[in-house]
Design a protein around this motif. Sequence first.
Motif, PDB file in Angstrom:
ATOM      1  N   ASN A   1       4.701   6.378  -9.160  1.00  0.00           N
ATOM      2  CA  ASN A   1       4.759   5.292  -8.187  1.00  0.00           C
ATOM      3  C   ASN A   1       4.418   3.976  -8.872  1.00  0.00           C
ATOM      4  O   ASN A   1       3.648   3.964  -9.836  1.00  0.00           O
ATOM      5  CB  ASN A   1       3.745   5.533  -7.057  1.00  0.00           C
ATOM      6  CG  ASN A   1       4.072   6.745  -6.229  1.00  0.00           C
ATOM      7  OD1 ASN A   1       5.192   7.237  -6.238  1.00  0.00           O
ATOM      8  ND2 ASN A   1       3.094   7.240  -5.514  1.00  0.00           N
ATOM      9  N   PRO A   2       4.950   2.869  -8.370  1.00  0.00           N
ATOM     10  CA  PRO A   2       4.594   1.581  -8.971  1.00  0.00           C
ATOM     11  C   PRO A   2       3.121   1.274  -8.738  1.00  0.00           C
ATOM     12  O   PRO A   2       2.529   1.730  -7.761  1.00  0.00           O
ATOM     13  CB  PRO A   2       5.493   0.585  -8.235  1.00  0.00           C
ATOM     14  CG  PRO A   2       5.891   1.255  -6.983  1.00  0.00           C
ATOM     15  CD  PRO A   2       5.872   2.724  -7.252  1.00  0.00           C
ATOM     16  N   ASN A   3       2.535   0.493  -9.649  1.00  0.00           N
ATOM     17  CA  ASN A   3       1.154   0.080  -9.430  1.00  0.00           C
ATOM     18  C   ASN A   3       1.125  -1.090  -8.445  1.00  0.00           C
ATOM     19  O   ASN A   3       2.168  -1.594  -8.034  1.00  0.00           O
ATOM     20  CB  ASN A   3       0.459  -0.259 -10.756  1.00  0.00           C
ATOM     21  CG  ASN A   3       1.142  -1.378 -11.508  1.00  0.00           C
ATOM     22  OD1 ASN A   3       1.648  -2.346 -10.913  1.00  0.00           O
ATOM     23  ND2 ASN A   3       1.174  -1.269 -12.825  1.00  0.00           N
ATOM     24  N   PHE A   4      -0.066  -1.526  -8.062  1.00  0.00           N
ATOM     25  CA  PHE A   4      -0.196  -2.572  -7.049  1.00  0.00           C
ATOM     26  C   PHE A   4       0.437  -3.885  -7.517  1.00  0.00           C
ATOM     27  O   PHE A   4       1.061  -4.593  -6.734  1.00  0.00           O
ATOM     28  CB  PHE A   4      -1.669  -2.781  -6.690  1.00  0.00           C
ATOM     29  CG  PHE A   4      -1.871  -3.763  -5.579  1.00  0.00           C
ATOM     30  CD1 PHE A   4      -1.581  -3.415  -4.270  1.00  0.00           C
ATOM     31  CD2 PHE A   4      -2.344  -5.036  -5.837  1.00  0.00           C
ATOM     32  CE1 PHE A   4      -1.755  -4.319  -3.237  1.00  0.00           C
ATOM     33  CE2 PHE A   4      -2.529  -5.944  -4.813  1.00  0.00           C
ATOM     34  CZ  PHE A   4      -2.237  -5.582  -3.506  1.00  0.00           C
TER      35      PHE A   4
ATOM     36  N   PHE B   1       0.836  -1.203   0.000  1.00  0.00           N
ATOM     37  CA  PHE B   1       0.000   0.000   0.000  1.00  0.00           C
ATOM     38  C   PHE B   1       0.873   1.256   0.000  1.00  0.00           C
ATOM     39  O   PHE B   1       0.643   2.177  -0.782  1.00  0.00           O
ATOM     40  CB  PHE B   1      -0.929  -0.012   1.224  1.00  0.00           C
ATOM     41  CG  PHE B   1      -1.742   1.238   1.377  1.00  0.00           C
ATOM     42  CD1 PHE B   1      -2.872   1.443   0.608  1.00  0.00           C
ATOM     43  CD2 PHE B   1      -1.381   2.213   2.296  1.00  0.00           C
ATOM     44  CE1 PHE B   1      -3.626   2.600   0.747  1.00  0.00           C
ATOM     45  CE2 PHE B   1      -2.129   3.369   2.441  1.00  0.00           C
ATOM     46  CZ  PHE B   1      -3.252   3.562   1.668  1.00  0.00           C
ATOM     47  N   LEU B   2       1.885   1.285   0.870  1.00  0.00           N
ATOM     48  CA  LEU B   2       2.775   2.446   0.933  1.00  0.00           C
ATOM     49  C   LEU B   2       3.553   2.627  -0.366  1.00  0.00           C
ATOM     50  O   LEU B   2       3.722   3.752  -0.844  1.00  0.00           O
ATOM     51  CB  LEU B   2       3.733   2.322   2.120  1.00  0.00           C
ATOM     52  CG  LEU B   2       3.092   2.486   3.501  1.00  0.00           C
ATOM     53  CD1 LEU B   2       4.100   2.139   4.600  1.00  0.00           C
ATOM     54  CD2 LEU B   2       2.569   3.885   3.682  1.00  0.00           C
TER      55      LEU B   2
ATOM     56  N   THR C   1       8.364   3.859   2.008  1.00  0.00           N
ATOM     57  CA  THR C   1       8.039   3.419   3.352  1.00  0.00           C
ATOM     58  C   THR C   1       8.662   4.424   4.322  1.00  0.00           C
ATOM     59  O   THR C   1       9.430   5.286   3.886  1.00  0.00           O
ATOM     60  CB  THR C   1       8.608   2.012   3.607  1.00  0.00           C
ATOM     61  OG1 THR C   1      10.018   2.050   3.405  1.00  0.00           O
ATOM     62  CG2 THR C   1       7.966   0.976   2.698  1.00  0.00           C
ATOM     63  N   PRO C   2       8.378   4.335   5.612  1.00  0.00           N
ATOM     64  CA  PRO C   2       9.002   5.283   6.543  1.00  0.00           C
ATOM     65  C   PRO C   2      10.537   5.250   6.504  1.00  0.00           C
ATOM     66  O   PRO C   2      11.184   6.298   6.566  1.00  0.00           O
ATOM     67  CB  PRO C   2       8.478   4.843   7.912  1.00  0.00           C
ATOM     68  CG  PRO C   2       7.191   4.159   7.626  1.00  0.00           C
ATOM     69  CD  PRO C   2       7.377   3.507   6.296  1.00  0.00           C
ATOM     70  N   GLY C   3      11.115   4.070   6.380  1.00  0.00           N
ATOM     71  CA  GLY C   3      12.570   3.968   6.300  1.00  0.00           C
ATOM     72  C   GLY C   3      13.118   4.606   5.040  1.00  0.00           C
ATOM     73  O   GLY C   3      14.165   5.267   5.061  1.00  0.00           O
ATOM     74  N   MET C   4      12.423   4.428   3.939  1.00  0.00           N
ATOM     75  CA  MET C   4      12.860   5.038   2.682  1.00  0.00           C
ATOM     76  C   MET C   4      12.744   6.557   2.755  1.00  0.00           C
ATOM     77  O   MET C   4      13.599   7.270   2.247  1.00  0.00           O
ATOM     78  CB  MET C   4      12.031   4.485   1.521  1.00  0.00           C
ATOM     79  CG  MET C   4      12.291   3.012   1.275  1.00  0.00           C
ATOM     80  SD  MET C   4      11.084   2.240   0.211  1.00  0.00           S
ATOM     81  CE  MET C   4      11.312   3.139  -1.291  1.00  0.00           C
TER      82      MET C   4
END
Length: 158
Positions: free
Chosen positions: A108-111, A82-83, A90-93
């Motif tokens: 952004n990449p798709n699902f 989802f992120l 993600t939070p780390g990224m």
Amino acid sequence: MRWRSVKQGKIDKSQTETKQKDYSPAPISDRLKAFLTDTFMITMPIMYIVIYLVMGSREGFREHMAAGWLYIIIPHYLIVTFLWTIKGETPGMRAYDMKIIRWNSLENPNFFQSTIRYIAMPFSILSIVGVVIAFFRKDKATFHDLISLTRMIHVPKK
């Protein structure tokens, strides 16, 4: 072929090229740091909830380990994909100024791409070869980047 200006409704080729070149591949060391950060920010809370609240104790988790790991992996998969799909990070990224994008655009990449990346990542890490190839590629792409047609870039701070 001459490109018309943006005012006339066409994209200026020089602007597109500079926009693409502004983003360099994310350093491998930062990828590792982001992975570790995400492990503690996403995975550890899920593990705690599953082991102590859902399963009751470590002994309960040990007795039903297969179910316990499913209870951990499924929410982790949903949160991470989802992120990646919605925010591209993600939070780390985010902490290390990185983002996942589609191979040929800044979107952004798709699902589906996020799912392929999520499934291929453990194979890439466990085989070692999937991660080591990043040291030999100019774009620092790993096996899971290549399979999912995504790439991880460094996003300069604004």
